[in-house]
Design a protein around this motif. Structure first.
Motif, mmCIF file in Angstrom:
data_model
loop_
_atom_site.group_PDB
_atom_site.id
_atom_site.type_symbol
_atom_site.label_atom_id
_atom_site.label_comp_id
_atom_site.label_asym_id
_atom_site.label_seq_id
_atom_site.Cartn_x
_atom_site.Cartn_y
_atom_site.Cartn_z
ATOM 1 N N SER A 101 0.816 -1.210 0.000
ATOM 2 C CA SER A 101 0.000 0.000 0.000
ATOM 3 C C SER A 101 0.850 1.261 0.000
ATOM 4 O O SER A 101 0.524 2.243 -0.667
ATOM 5 C CB SER A 101 -0.925 -0.005 1.224
ATOM 6 O OG SER A 101 -0.165 -0.059 2.419
ATOM 7 N N TYR A 105 0.765 4.148 -2.817
ATOM 8 C CA TYR A 105 0.519 5.542 -2.436
ATOM 9 C C TYR A 105 1.586 6.462 -3.026
ATOM 10 O O TYR A 105 1.272 7.524 -3.590
ATOM 11 C CB TYR A 105 0.500 5.660 -0.912
ATOM 12 C CG TYR A 105 0.420 7.078 -0.410
ATOM 13 C CD1 TYR A 105 -0.730 7.836 -0.602
ATOM 14 C CD2 TYR A 105 1.492 7.670 0.245
ATOM 15 C CE1 TYR A 105 -0.815 9.145 -0.153
ATOM 16 C CE2 TYR A 105 1.424 8.967 0.702
ATOM 17 C CZ TYR A 105 0.270 9.701 0.505
ATOM 18 O OH TYR A 105 0.194 10.997 0.947
ATOM 19 N N PHE A 124 -4.151 5.231 -5.630
ATOM 20 C CA PHE A 124 -4.623 5.598 -4.295
ATOM 21 C C PHE A 124 -5.708 4.623 -3.830
ATOM 22 O O PHE A 124 -5.726 4.212 -2.658
ATOM 23 C CB PHE A 124 -5.162 7.029 -4.293
ATOM 24 C CG PHE A 124 -4.094 8.081 -4.408
ATOM 25 C CD1 PHE A 124 -2.902 7.969 -3.718
ATOM 26 C CD2 PHE A 124 -4.278 9.193 -5.225
ATOM 27 C CE1 PHE A 124 -1.911 8.935 -3.827
ATOM 28 C CE2 PHE A 124 -3.294 10.163 -5.339
ATOM 29 C CZ PHE A 124 -2.107 10.032 -4.638
ATOM 30 N N ALA A 127 -4.043 1.419 -2.860
ATOM 31 C CA ALA A 127 -3.411 1.521 -1.540
ATOM 32 C C ALA A 127 -4.440 1.352 -0.430
ATOM 33 O O ALA A 127 -4.188 0.670 0.577
ATOM 34 C CB ALA A 127 -2.702 2.869 -1.412
ATOM 35 N N ALA A 137 -4.008 8.243 1.615
ATOM 36 C CA ALA A 137 -4.489 7.943 0.263
ATOM 37 C C ALA A 137 -5.913 8.465 0.076
ATOM 38 O O ALA A 137 -6.267 8.980 -0.993
ATOM 39 C CB ALA A 137 -4.430 6.442 0.005
ATOM 40 N N GLU A 140 -5.858 12.169 -0.503
ATOM 41 C CA GLU A 140 -5.483 12.512 -1.878
ATOM 42 C C GLU A 140 -6.663 12.337 -2.827
ATOM 43 O O GLU A 140 -6.857 13.140 -3.736
ATOM 44 C CB GLU A 140 -4.308 11.646 -2.329
ATOM 45 C CG GLU A 140 -3.004 11.922 -1.597
ATOM 46 C CD GLU A 140 -2.477 13.311 -1.866
ATOM 47 O OE1 GLU A 140 -2.771 13.863 -2.942
ATOM 48 O OE2 GLU A 140 -1.766 13.851 -1.002
#
Length: 756
Positions: A101, A105, A124, A127, A137, A140
């Motif tokens: 993950s 990321y 993302f 992740a 993540a 984002e």
């Protein structure tokens, strides 16, 4: 000797003795040259914020962990192409992304900053699917405007994923050699057959990578800043506790593949760590007052008291966002909140006062009446063996439950049932936080505030949450934003989250003393953080010292080039200095960092509006509007651009929407009157201006426009009266000169009056 050196390096890192760790790592690599030992040396360099050294140490290495660390060093040095090649080698398209993950990321960040949004979103999400606690993540995804509802990522599937991680770790015979090993959780629910030497555990599963939407500091600090916080609090670099010293030459047992070291970012707790109290207090929106003098922004460039396109004075999200006045108010200790902002009421002397009991979501193992807080397990609980389920249909199932009855987590031994309960509680909390953050990124201010109010008291009254609440209020109510940020600052004075926005709030409120105090405090806290220099720049900008303000904003950009807001603030100062070319470049730099940073789109629209490039101006205002469709100010300037393009009817419709979005914002009302006057609808224009006088009774621009309308109607006496009132209100020198020129031309025919 090798084992002793490795353990000594890890202890030095855990004690923040980075120079000692680097020295010992060099001795280790000299005596035992291997790629895994190079990884440890590179990790030491990354911990001490020397990415360039880690880059050269790992260049040309091939192991998955080496590629991951090399990618981190490349990312920090802004060598994004090399970072991507390290994570996804071109000659091996099917190779697995290292570190699970965390690797996905990091790859998502690389794709984001190279303008490949779809690929970034994909990684993302990957992740999050591998580690549901990868909050960065989800942040984002929210920033990119691509996040689904929080329940999609923090629901039952995520709970099962976390449970399997811990249960698989506990039942694996390879992971029972030490408590520390079982704390390293397999993010993909599987155990690799490959033996990974113990020293490679240092960098396994880095949770957060520098470059989040706030331009977060690299490895716990800003770029070029030494790490100055405990390892348990480092955001972007998570190091496990020192391992048990190995004095023998026996190789350590293999670990889970794509493992993550246990640290502060490992949020899974026991059931006894669950929040107990559901008594929550709220921050209430106060009664909103009419706009007083000086609040009406300059639009036409002629008769406005505050010239130059600064940050939007009231980027209104939703005019109806006013909490019930009878609900609870969580207030600070009253410092800095004058009675003029609070409707004459005296501020409370208490740090927090709760009038109304707000019941939050149900949490497991509540015990409000007794007020028991069992956040720390005592020794007796560490040895409790959970009983197997009485409903298990077979002896095999009972045997499995007994086998996983005690699981080492975070240095404690807890039962499997508590792991399940703890995972559920954590995800319940993340669902509320995630949904509030998602709604805030979509500028659904009212919904975001209501979501944050669902948090338990102990989580709502934290610096991070109150900063997010302050950011939401910033979009439509500066007074409440000031209150929320002030509470956040009071609770966590060391936290810089949102302080750049807080400084802008104080700028618009013209609170020069509070802004100066904030800037000085932030510089003392961390002079290598971009937020500190943004606050200092706003302080100088409020004093009209734009050159010094620009230098401060440029310092913020230098410290973190991925801090979008610092680029935008630089653009504002360039525009204030009439340097439109450099202003445009700064706004474009902000958009390269964050394409959804609507402030930069708005700034570009203002520049083109002042340059009379109205088509460009309309385009950029529309782009800002698509990101923040609830902003009254963006709508009003979009209408201004449409009016300049001779699309007055369409401009009137936009102005009506702007007025509906925030009925207390005077800008669209003024512009509506201006458009009506150009359409020779004088009676309607005067009616709007009479209403506007209720909100801005001491704004000279309103009376000056009324004077122009009366002149157009050949009512010279009334025109002279309103021009005189406008002069009495002490407008700026430029506006005063324009008004005097209009008075001199009162008897000039309308067709000759083109310069007013």
């Amino acid at each position: 000797m090798e084992a002793i050196l490795i353990d000594s390096v890890q202890k030095s890192i855990s004690h923040f003795m980075h120079s000692n760790a680097i020295f010992l790592s060099h001795r280790l690599c000299a005596q035992f040259p291997s790629e895994t030992n190079l990884q440890l040396l590179a990790a030491c360099y990354l911990q001490s914020n020397q990415a360039h050294s880690a880059y050269h140490v790992l260049k040309g290495t091939q192991m998955a962990q080496s590629r991951y660390l090399f990618a981190i060093s490349c990312f920090q040095m802004d060598l994004l192409n090399e970072a991507e090649a390290a994570l996804c080698p071109a000659n091996e398209p099917s190779v697995e992304v290292p570190n699970g993950s965390a690797g996905h990321y990091l790859l998502g960040l690389i794709y984001r900053y190279t303008d490949r949004k779809k690929s970034a979103i994909q990684h993302f999400k990957q992740a999050l699917s591998m580690d549901p606690l990868m909050w960065a993540a989800y942040e984002e995804l929210c920033i990119l405007g691509a996040a689904e509802e929080a329940t999609a990522f923090f629901g039952e599937a995520a709970a099962l994923c976390i449970q399997k991680q811990y249960l698989n770790c506990s039942t694996s015979p390879k992971l029972h050699s030490s408590t520390e090993d079982c704390n390293l959780v397999d993010t993909r629910n599987c155990v690799s057959e490959d033996a990974i030497p113990r020293q490679s555990k240092l960098m396994q599963g880095l949770k957060d990578i520098p470059g989040n939407h706030h331009g977060a500091p690299i490895l716990g600090g800003s770029s070029g800043q030494p790490t100055n916080s405990g390892l348990s609090n480092i955001s972007f670099y998570n190091t496990p506790s020192p391992m048990m010293t190995q004095l023998s030459g026996v190789a350590p047992p293999p670990l889970c593949r794509n493992v993550q070291p246990n640290g502060s970012n490992m949020s899974t707790q026991s059931a006894d760590n669950s929040p107990r109290s559901t008594v929550n207090s709220t921050i209430q929106a106060p009664r909103r007052k009419f706009v007083d003098e000086g609040k009406l922004r300059k639009i036409s460039g002629r008769l406005f008291s505050d010239s130059g396109p600064r940050r939007s004075s009231r980027l209104a999200g939703d005019a109806s966002v006013n909490a019930n006045p009878n609900t609870t108010v969580v207030s600070g200790n009253g410092t800095g909140y004058s009675s003029k902002h609070l409707g004459g009421s005296k501020p409370s002397s208490m740090a927090f006062r709760s009038v109304t009991v707000r019941k939050g979501p149900s949490w497991a193992n509540e015990n409000i009446d007794e007020g028991i807080n069992n956040d720390i397990l005592d020794d007796s609980r560490l040895n409790i063996t959970s009983t197997s389920s009485s409903s298990s249909p077979t002896m095999e199932a009972k045997s499995y439950e007994q086998e996983v009855a005690n699981i080492p987590v975070g240095g404690q031994v807890i039962s499997s049932s508590k792991v399940i309960t703890g995972a559920s509680e954590i995800l319940t909390l993340l669902r509320v936080l995630g949904e509030g953050f998602r709604l805030a990124c979509l500028y659904k201010c009212q919904d975001a505030l209501e979501t944050y109010l669902k948090l338990p008291y102990k989580h709502y009254n934290t610096g991070w949450v109150l900063s997010q609440v302050g950011k939401v209020y910033y979009e439509f109510d500066y007074l409440e934003a000031d209150r929320a940020f002030g509470l956040a600052r009071q609770i966590t004075p060391y936290n810089l989250e949102g302080m750049d926005v807080y400084s802008t709030v104080l700028y618009h409120l013209k609170e020069d003393m509070k802004l100066s105090y904030l800037a000085q405090g932030l510089i003392q806290t961390d002079r290598l953080a971009p937020q500190s220099w943004c606050a200092m720049g706003n302080c100088y900008s409020l004093q009209k010292d734009h050159e010094t303000a620009l230098k401060n904003f440029q310092r913020a950009v230098q410290l973190n080039p991925r801090f979008a807001y610092a680029h935008t603030l630089c653009g504002h100062e360039y525009v204030a200095l009439e340097d439109f070319e450099n202003g445009i470049k700064c706004y474009q730099s902000a958009l390269r960092v964050d394409a959804r940073h609507y402030n930069a789109w708005y700034g570009l629209g203002m520049v083109y509006l002042r340059q009379e490039k109205f088509e460009f101006s309309e385009h950029h205002f529309r782009m800002a509007f698509q990101i923040n469709p609830r902003s009254s100010v963006i709508l009003s300037y979009l209408g201004t651009a449409l009016h300049a393009l001779k699309r007055s009817e369409e401009a009137l419709m936009v102005m009506e929407k702007a007025i509906s979005a925030d009925k207390k914002n005077p800008v669209p009302m003024y512009q509506k009157a201006n458009i009506l006057m150009s359409l020779e609808k004088f009676d309607e224009a005067l009616e709007v201006l009479e209403e506007l006088k209720e909100y801005a009774p001491r704004e000279s621009s309103v009376y000056a426009l009324m004077g122009r309308i009366y002149k157009r109607r050949n009512m010279h006496e009334r025109a002279m009266l309103h021009y005189g009132i406008a002069l009495d209100l002490k407008p700026s020198a430029t506006d005063a000169a324009s008004i005097k020129a209009a008075i001199e031309k009162l008897h000039v025919p309308d067709e000759m009056d083109d310069n007013l």
